[in-house]
Design an enzyme around this catalytic site. Structure first.
Site, PDB file in Angstrom:
ATOM      1  N   ASN A  28      -3.793   5.506   6.067  1.00  0.00           N
ATOM      2  CA  ASN A  28      -4.564   6.219   7.084  1.00  0.00           C
ATOM      3  C   ASN A  28      -5.299   5.222   7.984  1.00  0.00           C
ATOM      4  O   ASN A  28      -5.080   4.012   7.908  1.00  0.00           O
ATOM      5  CB  ASN A  28      -5.530   7.201   6.411  1.00  0.00           C
ATOM      6  CG  ASN A  28      -6.539   6.494   5.498  1.00  0.00           C
ATOM      7  OD1 ASN A  28      -6.768   5.281   5.618  1.00  0.00           O
ATOM      8  ND2 ASN A  28      -7.133   7.241   4.595  1.00  0.00           N
ATOM      9  N   HIS A  88      -2.920 -41.218  17.025  1.00  0.00           N
ATOM     10  CA  HIS A  88      -1.539 -40.734  17.054  1.00  0.00           C
ATOM     11  C   HIS A  88      -0.594 -41.879  17.451  1.00  0.00           C
ATOM     12  O   HIS A  88       0.437 -42.110  16.818  1.00  0.00           O
ATOM     13  CB  HIS A  88      -1.376 -39.602  18.073  1.00  0.00           C
ATOM     14  CG  HIS A  88      -1.891 -38.275  17.617  1.00  0.00           C
ATOM     15  ND1 HIS A  88      -3.215 -38.034  17.362  1.00  0.00           N
ATOM     16  CD2 HIS A  88      -1.257 -37.099  17.364  1.00  0.00           C
ATOM     17  CE1 HIS A  88      -3.377 -36.769  16.978  1.00  0.00           C
ATOM     18  NE2 HIS A  88      -2.202 -36.180  16.974  1.00  0.00           N
ATOM     19  N   TYR A 105       0.840  -1.182   0.000  1.00  0.00           N
ATOM     20  CA  TYR A 105       0.000   0.000   0.000  1.00  0.00           C
ATOM     21  C   TYR A 105       0.882   1.242   0.000  1.00  0.00           C
ATOM     22  O   TYR A 105       1.758   1.386   0.856  1.00  0.00           O
ATOM     23  CB  TYR A 105      -0.917   0.028   1.233  1.00  0.00           C
ATOM     24  CG  TYR A 105      -1.984   1.074   1.082  1.00  0.00           C
ATOM     25  CD1 TYR A 105      -3.220   0.748   0.558  1.00  0.00           C
ATOM     26  CD2 TYR A 105      -1.724   2.405   1.386  1.00  0.00           C
ATOM     27  CE1 TYR A 105      -4.191   1.719   0.359  1.00  0.00           C
ATOM     28  CE2 TYR A 105      -2.679   3.379   1.181  1.00  0.00           C
ATOM     29  CZ  TYR A 105      -3.912   3.027   0.674  1.00  0.00           C
ATOM     30  OH  TYR A 105      -4.852   3.989   0.470  1.00  0.00           O
ATOM     31  N   ASP A 112      14.930   7.810   8.104  1.00  0.00           N
ATOM     32  CA  ASP A 112      13.729   7.768   7.263  1.00  0.00           C
ATOM     33  C   ASP A 112      14.068   7.524   5.802  1.00  0.00           C
ATOM     34  O   ASP A 112      13.223   7.042   5.047  1.00  0.00           O
ATOM     35  CB  ASP A 112      12.980   9.111   7.346  1.00  0.00           C
ATOM     36  CG  ASP A 112      12.150   9.210   8.609  1.00  0.00           C
ATOM     37  OD1 ASP A 112      11.862   8.165   9.199  1.00  0.00           O
ATOM     38  OD2 ASP A 112      11.790  10.342   8.987  1.00  0.00           O
ATOM     39  N   HIS A 121       4.536  15.085  10.891  1.00  0.00           N
ATOM     40  CA  HIS A 121       3.928  13.964  10.168  1.00  0.00           C
ATOM     41  C   HIS A 121       2.416  13.935  10.315  1.00  0.00           C
ATOM     42  O   HIS A 121       1.703  13.552   9.397  1.00  0.00           O
ATOM     43  CB  HIS A 121       4.457  12.626  10.701  1.00  0.00           C
ATOM     44  CG  HIS A 121       5.647  12.123   9.962  1.00  0.00           C
ATOM     45  ND1 HIS A 121       5.611  11.830   8.625  1.00  0.00           N
ATOM     46  CD2 HIS A 121       6.910  11.828  10.375  1.00  0.00           C
ATOM     47  CE1 HIS A 121       6.802  11.380   8.240  1.00  0.00           C
ATOM     48  NE2 HIS A 121       7.617  11.378   9.273  1.00  0.00           N
ATOM     49  N   GLN A 159       9.090  14.655  13.791  1.00  0.00           N
ATOM     50  CA  GLN A 159       7.966  13.727  13.979  1.00  0.00           C
ATOM     51  C   GLN A 159       6.643  14.481  14.011  1.00  0.00           C
ATOM     52  O   GLN A 159       5.650  14.040  13.436  1.00  0.00           O
ATOM     53  CB  GLN A 159       8.103  12.920  15.278  1.00  0.00           C
ATOM     54  CG  GLN A 159       9.188  11.885  15.229  1.00  0.00           C
ATOM     55  CD  GLN A 159       9.093  11.005  14.005  1.00  0.00           C
ATOM     56  OE1 GLN A 159       8.092  10.338  13.803  1.00  0.00           O
ATOM     57  NE2 GLN A 159      10.128  11.019  13.170  1.00  0.00           N
ATOM     58  N   GLU A 185       8.754   4.388  18.935  1.00  0.00           N
ATOM     59  CA  GLU A 185       9.136   4.015  17.571  1.00  0.00           C
ATOM     60  C   GLU A 185      10.583   4.429  17.277  1.00  0.00           C
ATOM     61  O   GLU A 185      11.370   3.644  16.778  1.00  0.00           O
ATOM     62  CB  GLU A 185       8.175   4.720  16.599  1.00  0.00           C
ATOM     63  CG  GLU A 185       8.380   4.363  15.147  1.00  0.00           C
ATOM     64  CD  GLU A 185       7.518   5.218  14.225  1.00  0.00           C
ATOM     65  OE1 GLU A 185       6.919   6.214  14.694  1.00  0.00           O
ATOM     66  OE2 GLU A 185       7.451   4.899  13.018  1.00  0.00           O
ATOM     67  N   HIS A 186      10.909   5.697  17.590  1.00  0.00           N
ATOM     68  CA  HIS A 186      12.268   6.215  17.380  1.00  0.00           C
ATOM     69  C   HIS A 186      12.827   6.738  18.701  1.00  0.00           C
ATOM     70  O   HIS A 186      12.127   7.465  19.405  1.00  0.00           O
ATOM     71  CB  HIS A 186      12.268   7.389  16.406  1.00  0.00           C
ATOM     72  CG  HIS A 186      11.585   7.120  15.099  1.00  0.00           C
ATOM     73  ND1 HIS A 186      10.321   7.575  14.819  1.00  0.00           N
ATOM     74  CD2 HIS A 186      11.996   6.436  13.999  1.00  0.00           C
ATOM     75  CE1 HIS A 186       9.976   7.187  13.586  1.00  0.00           C
ATOM     76  NE2 HIS A 186      10.964   6.503  13.071  1.00  0.00           N
ATOM     77  N   GLU A 189      -2.489 -38.375  26.351  1.00  0.00           N
ATOM     78  CA  GLU A 189      -3.342 -37.253  25.935  1.00  0.00           C
ATOM     79  C   GLU A 189      -4.675 -37.727  25.357  1.00  0.00           C
ATOM     80  O   GLU A 189      -5.473 -36.909  24.907  1.00  0.00           O
ATOM     81  CB  GLU A 189      -2.600 -36.380  24.911  1.00  0.00           C
ATOM     82  CG  GLU A 189      -1.468 -35.570  25.525  1.00  0.00           C
ATOM     83  CD  GLU A 189      -0.905 -34.516  24.568  1.00  0.00           C
ATOM     84  OE1 GLU A 189      -1.255 -34.525  23.378  1.00  0.00           O
ATOM     85  OE2 GLU A 189      -0.104 -33.672  25.041  1.00  0.00           O
ATOM     86  N   SER A 198       3.094   8.353  14.300  1.00  0.00           N
ATOM     87  CA  SER A 198       4.534   8.299  14.517  1.00  0.00           C
ATOM     88  C   SER A 198       4.932   8.882  15.876  1.00  0.00           C
ATOM     89  O   SER A 198       4.172   9.634  16.478  1.00  0.00           O
ATOM     90  CB  SER A 198       5.204   9.097  13.403  1.00  0.00           C
ATOM     91  OG  SER A 198       6.549   8.759  13.283  1.00  0.00           O
ATOM     92  N   GLN A 249     -10.754  -0.333   0.501  1.00  0.00           N
ATOM     93  CA  GLN A 249     -11.186  -1.133  -0.646  1.00  0.00           C
ATOM     94  C   GLN A 249      -9.997  -1.736  -1.391  1.00  0.00           C
ATOM     95  O   GLN A 249     -10.068  -2.870  -1.883  1.00  0.00           O
ATOM     96  CB  GLN A 249     -12.068  -0.294  -1.597  1.00  0.00           C
ATOM     97  CG  GLN A 249     -11.451   0.973  -2.164  1.00  0.00           C
ATOM     98  CD  GLN A 249     -11.637   2.193  -1.256  1.00  0.00           C
ATOM     99  OE1 GLN A 249     -11.874   2.068  -0.048  1.00  0.00           O
ATOM    100  NE2 GLN A 249     -11.516   3.388  -1.830  1.00  0.00           N
TER     101      GLN A 249
END
Lengths: 429, 429
Positions: free
Chosen positions: A214, A420, A130, A361, A262, A259, A327-328, A415, A237, A191
């Protein structure tokens, strides 16, 4: 922006609130995505066309409405300014080199009982990537997703990207050319994710879907987890900068803003042992953010989610960083190694005063798709492994089965699984 | 049971139907689980108590109602028959040895541009293991989940297991002792998974949840994916046996039944190039299944989901196997290596006439928690990596930033992210 002091009585509660704050999630999105996915699953391309007309104001009728050709991508790449083409190429080369070393090794050995054991890795057959359109159309994200898939050996890479009002982003096309992508569909949103997971008349199903998007895209991936593999549930982020007073406040302010710009829900946190320095950074954030083209987003993020945490000793930042699992994480101190050794939970760590997060990045090499929302507690950044899977294997001859089979039969009986046991015992009769 | 011949006109359609058949999933379960998770999140232990009384007929009041102690586990282990204790110990030892070799290596190097790069692996802080109670109480599953977590270095392992009407399973307790587990909660179902993910007054939150369970447990894990890490969305078990006519039909019938006896929705498939042999296997399945204590389950599974596929040449099974992407694949032929080399999508592969799948369930070493429902297309069996995560890192000095920073700034400008560019350019002024 919140200012916390580790010595304040209310610190623990306020800090805990920051750690537990969820800046994502919306029940409305969940329901809307569920409806969209069902529609795409049931009606395929017809549903895709209708939804793309409604959300992207783009009509899908001719083949060129549906797809972008490899020739268009090549033309976009050739048409780039030389410095941009060189920068993109440097990025692709460094990303490829870093990820090639992630390729896992197969195992194949025979143990003392004569049992041959091991594991073999294979790439998935097809991956869907994506790539956001519109404001956040990032060629760097295309490289960060496509290159690990290519390195893994994935035969088919299908990109989906929305082209609102039919407008395509030449930088994204150029990056697609550089990454060797030849299948690009002009669809986006939940979609597009549904089409990749279920397949439609035009778009063949894939096995793994990665890439940023998004809230609708993220929720679609979450709902389809299990139907396909996905990279991660991605949220806004975040950056944690650990800095002593010996830094240039301009640099640290820019890092925090990198950051913040963003997403209004992004989060920038500074931990420092120097209150005077913190105030200088705060001033610099105000000065710099006022001049940014991304000012509205950056200021909103800093205002709503920015945090400065004042500690007595920079070593106290280790426990805080592990709780935040950001994250960072930047370590802007003279002797960063002890901090680095103490931080167990972080998506990516930037060591030293000359390692701004933005380098990661684009061109450093490691992936910039990283776990957000405290998920670095249990998740890793995107890698070649996300596009591969492992089959274990076992080979036994009669002697090996004699050596270890009876114990397996004993456990099977215990068991309550007699077939088995019979499958082993009948071979040892 | 369905019998398909690869030469029949309807083969492709019938085979495609088998590949696409989903033997799991139920919208009712989704809603019920959503309600249970919200309740546990909001009311913690009070919700757990009520749900455990309702679903398990077990009252949680005293500490011993809530938890099973390490002493009880040790007593259960010491009380086992010697052969069972030895079998369990052999299983634990072999599983540990296999998984120890999965431990990933850190990377740390400096490249030609002077950029220090790498990745460090850390275990998660805490893992939760679901262990089913009642009919399907499998000590082997406890070992298969707990040992990789221990090998990964996870400090805290919390087991949840339902004890219907207060009844505990001594074999599971013994396995817990062997695996070094000291935290066991007597709760189960979606409510137990919710408690592990969100935390309650008594049960501290974990980072990763693994382990098998019924449809409610699987759905709870799916819904909580992202709040915590999970192993996989697990569905009914399946086996694909590829066998020529030179096998003992009794052995192959037992192999097919060893999956069928797990679950009425389990699926056993035989591919063979010998119709006469296939009929013998079919007869043997009938004869053996009639005598099993698990007869009702096994016969229902074989009747509803069993398949025999007749091919002209055993090599044709490779493409079929890759489409089926089965959890377990047996290669019962004289020269299995070419088949093995061709199969890209499988959870685990059992090579040769003396490698019944049941050996892998218990003592071979590789994990028996494997992807089902065609998910071997993109997923792997449980491993040490499911309990670890990776932080990438980057260190630059001024010279290194001079070498690669300008390209990053160029890309940041092109993507419309000025603060990203400033964070680099201000350091290079």
């Amino acid at each position: 922006m919140q200012w916390l002091n580790i010595n304040d009585a209310g610190f623990e509660g306020a800090f805990r609130k920051i750690v537990n704050d969820r800046r994502d999630g919306d029940a409305n999105v969940t329901r809307q995505v569920d409806t969209i996915l069902s529609d795409v699953r049931a009606r395929g391309d017809a549903a895709l066309s209708e939804l793309t007309a409604r959300f992207d104001n783009h009509t899908l009728s001719s083949d060129t409405d549906w797809a972008i050709s490899a020739e268009e991508c090549k033309a976009a790449f050739d048409g780039l300014d030389a410095d941009l083409r060189d920068a993109l190429t440097l990025a692709a080369t460094r990303i490829r080199t870093y990820h090639e070393a992630q390729l896992p090794e197969d195992r194949d050995y025979t143990d003392a009982d004569g049992v041959r054991l091991g594991a073999r890795w294979h790439p998935v057959d097809a991956a869907g990537l994506y790539v956001p359109g519109g404001r956040a159309a990032y060629p760097s994200s295309l490289l960060m997703n496509a290159i690990p898939a290519k390195v893994a050996g994935v035969k088919r890479l299908a990109v989906v990207t929305p082209t609102p009002k039919g407008v395509v982003n030449p930088l994204v096309l150029a990056a697609a050319h550089l990454a060797g992508i030849s299948e690009i569909w002009r669809v986006g949103g939940a979609q597009a994710v549904g089409a990749l997971a279920y397949g439609t008349e035009r778009i063949k199903r894939v096995d793994v879907i990665t890439g940023p998007g998004n809230a609708w895209v993220a929720e679609a991936k979450r709902q389809l987890y299990g139907v396909v593999g996905i990279d991660m549930v991605a949220g806004p982020s975040e950056i944690l900068v650990i800095a002593d007073g010996q830094n240039n406040p301009e640099w640290i302010a820019a890092d925090l803003l990198s950051q913040a710009e963003h997403d209004p829900n992004a989060q920038s946190i500074l931990i420092t042992d120097d209150a005077g320095f913190a105030r200088q950074v705060e001033d610099q954030v105000d000065v710099q953010s006022a001049m940014l083209a991304t000012k509205n987003v950056a200021q909103k993020s800093w205002q709503d989610h920015g945090v400065i945490i004042q500690v007595d000793d920079i070593a106290q930042s280790i426990d805080l960083a592990n709780d935040l699992a950001a994250e960072h994480v930047e370590l802007a101190v003279d002797n960063p190694q002890p901090l680095f050794d103490g931080i167990r939970h972080a998506g990516s760590i930037f060591i030293g005063r000359y390692a701004p997060e933005a380098v990661g990045d684009y061109v450093a090499g490691p992936n910039h798709v990283l776990p957000t929302g405290r998920r670095a507690r249990f998740a890793s950044g995107l890698s070649v492994l996300d596009f591969m899977k492992r089959s274990s294997f076992i080979e036994l001859d009669e002697a090996a089965l004699k050596a270890i089979g009876p114990a397996a039969a004993t456990l099977a009986h215990a068991e309550g699984l007699p077939a088995h046991a019979i499958s082993i015992e009948s071979r040892l009769k």
